[in-house]
Design an enzyme around this catalytic site. Structure first.
Site, PDB file in Angstrom:
ATOM      1  N   HIS A 133       0.845  -1.210   0.000  1.00 58.10           N
ATOM      2  CA  HIS A 133       0.000   0.000   0.000  1.00 58.10           C
ATOM      3  C   HIS A 133       0.876   1.255   0.000  1.00 58.10           C
ATOM      4  CE1 HIS A 133      -4.098   1.739   1.364  1.00 58.10           C
ATOM      5  NE2 HIS A 133      -3.360   2.701   0.837  1.00 58.10           N
ATOM      6  N   ARG A 169       2.523   8.545  -6.547  1.00 63.51           N
ATOM      7  CA  ARG A 169       2.140   9.886  -7.051  1.00 63.51           C
ATOM      8  C   ARG A 169       2.413  10.144  -8.530  1.00 63.51           C
ATOM      9  NH1 ARG A 169      -1.278  10.590  -2.990  1.00 63.51           N
ATOM     10  NH2 ARG A 169      -0.368  11.329  -1.054  1.00 63.51           N
ATOM     11  N   ASP A 196       1.027   2.620   3.770  1.00 59.95           N
ATOM     12  CA  ASP A 196       0.162   3.696   3.263  1.00 59.95           C
ATOM     13  C   ASP A 196       0.983   4.968   3.059  1.00 59.95           C
ATOM     14  OD1 ASP A 196      -2.007   5.058   2.289  1.00 59.95           O
ATOM     15  OD2 ASP A 196      -3.173   5.029   4.140  1.00 59.95           O
ATOM     16  N   HIS A 248       3.398  14.246   0.585  1.00 58.13           N
ATOM     17  CA  HIS A 248       2.897  15.554   0.157  1.00 58.13           C
ATOM     18  C   HIS A 248       4.047  16.540   0.266  1.00 58.13           C
ATOM     19  CE1 HIS A 248      -1.292  14.339  -0.012  1.00 58.13           C
ATOM     20  NE2 HIS A 248      -1.183  13.795   1.183  1.00 58.13           N
TER      21      HIS A 248
HETATM   22 ZN    ZN Z   1      -7.036   4.409   1.793  1.00 58.30          ZN
END
Ligand code: ZN
Length: 429
Positions: A64, A68, A309, A313
């Site tokens: 996961h 980008r 995950d 950014h």
């Molecule tokens: Zn999610």
């Protein structure tokens, strides 16, 4: 030239063992695994890697990750994400489809794999979208995506709200051998929320995301899996209630699997108290009792996988008011020390931890990995479990520095990563 990794302890998550072993790597594969010292007299033309006081583990597989690219290259690229991955001990990354354009066509899947080949650091496995544009309306062409190289499907970042669409996705995924991964969120409950709904959100005056938002969707996916017999994988489990539903489903023989991320067993919602936007992700950091339930779920095997995950950014995007900041934190370079914390706490053994970080996700995605055996691809990481350091933003290889663990004292680090017999990362300590 062949490579000898000698003196280390080999962690075997399949045979559930930790043993002193030397590994001989020839070409792309593990040629021999023998008791420590067996090669030292023999090998004249060997590159030798000293792994004493270290653990040799099958390369970690992160199922996961948000790389980008295409579309958000200011946050991360396949090149920087891969570098971050191999620095963290990962030899394979499965990347989520919420790029721009969305990975909902074979051409986008092909583009990602093409870039991954140019970058040539770790293995990249695209997860394609379940629905066109991740809009939750019409299914993508699963067969086209599979033929282009996708290993799973997910609308991650958003839930699949329509039950019938999810049911069809699970049926098609099953028939084509694609993992179906669910981002569980009831948007009618979570809408406008920026952190876990509880005492801290009340005190800070921030709108909360209730645990029920996740748990109701977990229940829905479990009932679909029960009804159809088709497997479903629950992404980023964050609440005690979700763990409990998944536990009961597994006891009933329902084909459900689950992952959590290191931040859900390392932090709770109090991390938001300074309005730190690097503690903002979705699902949010929950209460201390949820953290305990996640740990118990990992210990008992209710949660099969640890995935990061990883959601980079830019500084500018995160450096705004808490309510306005985007969800997500980076995770590839802190997963190893945070998981080692669970080993030190006695929650997981070494083989159990490595299983959740390699063998289990590889098996779920139907890809090679997690099996340190003669003849297997030489995808390996060497970990120094005792090395102490402070996490620094400038030391991170990811473009994203949005980590709540910056400034933390950590123990344990990846020192070498090998993919297909090639050393792609080495760290001088
Ligand atoms: Zn999610």
């Amino acid at each position: 030239m062949a490579i000898l990794i000698h003196g280390g302890k080999l962690v075997d998550p399949v045979r559930n063992r930790v043993e002193e072993r030397d590994l001989l790597i020839e070409g792309e594969r593990i040629a021999k695994i023998l008791p420590s010292g067996a090669f030292l007299e023999a090998g004249p033309r060997l590159k030798k890697i000293d792994a004493r006081n270290r653990l040799v583990v099958p390369g970690l597989v992160d199922m996961h990750v948000h790389l980008r690219e295409p579309g958000y290259e200011h946050k991360e690229t396949i090149a920087t994400g891969s570098l971050s991955g191999v620095a963290g001990g990962f030899t394979a990354l499965a990347c989520m489809p919420n790029t721009n354009p969305v990975n909902d066509r074979g051409a986008v899947t092909g583009f990602i794999l093409g870039r991954a080949k140019e970058v040539n650091l770790c293995r990249i496995y695209p997860i394609a979208a379940i629905s066109r544009g991740q809009r939750g309306e019409t299914l993508t062409d699963f067969d086209e995506l599979r033929r282009a190289g996708a290993v799973g499907v997910s609308d991650d970042g958003r839930p699949v709200e329509k039950r019938e669409l999810m049911r069809q996705a699970m049926e098609l995924g099953r028939s084509l051998g694609l993992a179906v991964i669910s981002h569980c969120e009831d948007l009618s409950l979570s809408e406008g929320g920026v952190m876990h709904e509880g005492a801290v959100s009340a005190r800070l005056g921030l709108r909360g995301i209730p645990a029920a938002s996740e748990e109701l969707m977990v229940r829905r996916e479990i009932s679909l899996a029960q009804e159809t017999g088709f497997p479903v994988h629950i992404a980023h489990v964050s609440t005690a209630g979700s763990v409990e539903w998944i536990r009961r489903a597994k006891e009933d023989g329902i084909p459900v699997t689950a992952e959590t991320a290191p931040h859900y067993f390392s932090l709770d919602h109090r991390a938001v108290e300074e309005y730190n936007t690097c503690a903002k992700m979705n699902p949010p950091l929950r209460g201390p009792e949820d953290v305990e339930a996640i740990k118990k779920g990992l210990a008992e095997g209710v949660i099969d996988v640890i995935a990061t995950d990883h959601a980079p950014h830019s500084q500018a995007e995160k450096n705004v008011a808490f309510e306005s900041a985007p969800f997500g934190i980076v995770g590839l370079e802190t997963a190893v020390p945070l998981t080692l914390g669970l080993i030190r706490e006695g929650i997981l053994s070494w083989p159990e931890a490595v299983r959740r970080l390699s063998y289990a996700p590889a098996t779920l995605l139907g890809v090679a990995g997690g099996v340190p055996a003669e003849g297997a691809a030489a995808d390996l990481a060497i970990l120094d479990p005792e090395y102490s350091y402070v996490v620094k933003a400038e030391g991170m290889r990811s473009k994203g520095k949005n980590s709540p663990f910056i400034g933390w004292s950590m123990k344990g680090i990846n020192v070498m990563t090998m993919v297909g017999g090639r050393i792609v990362w080495e760290r001088e300590l």
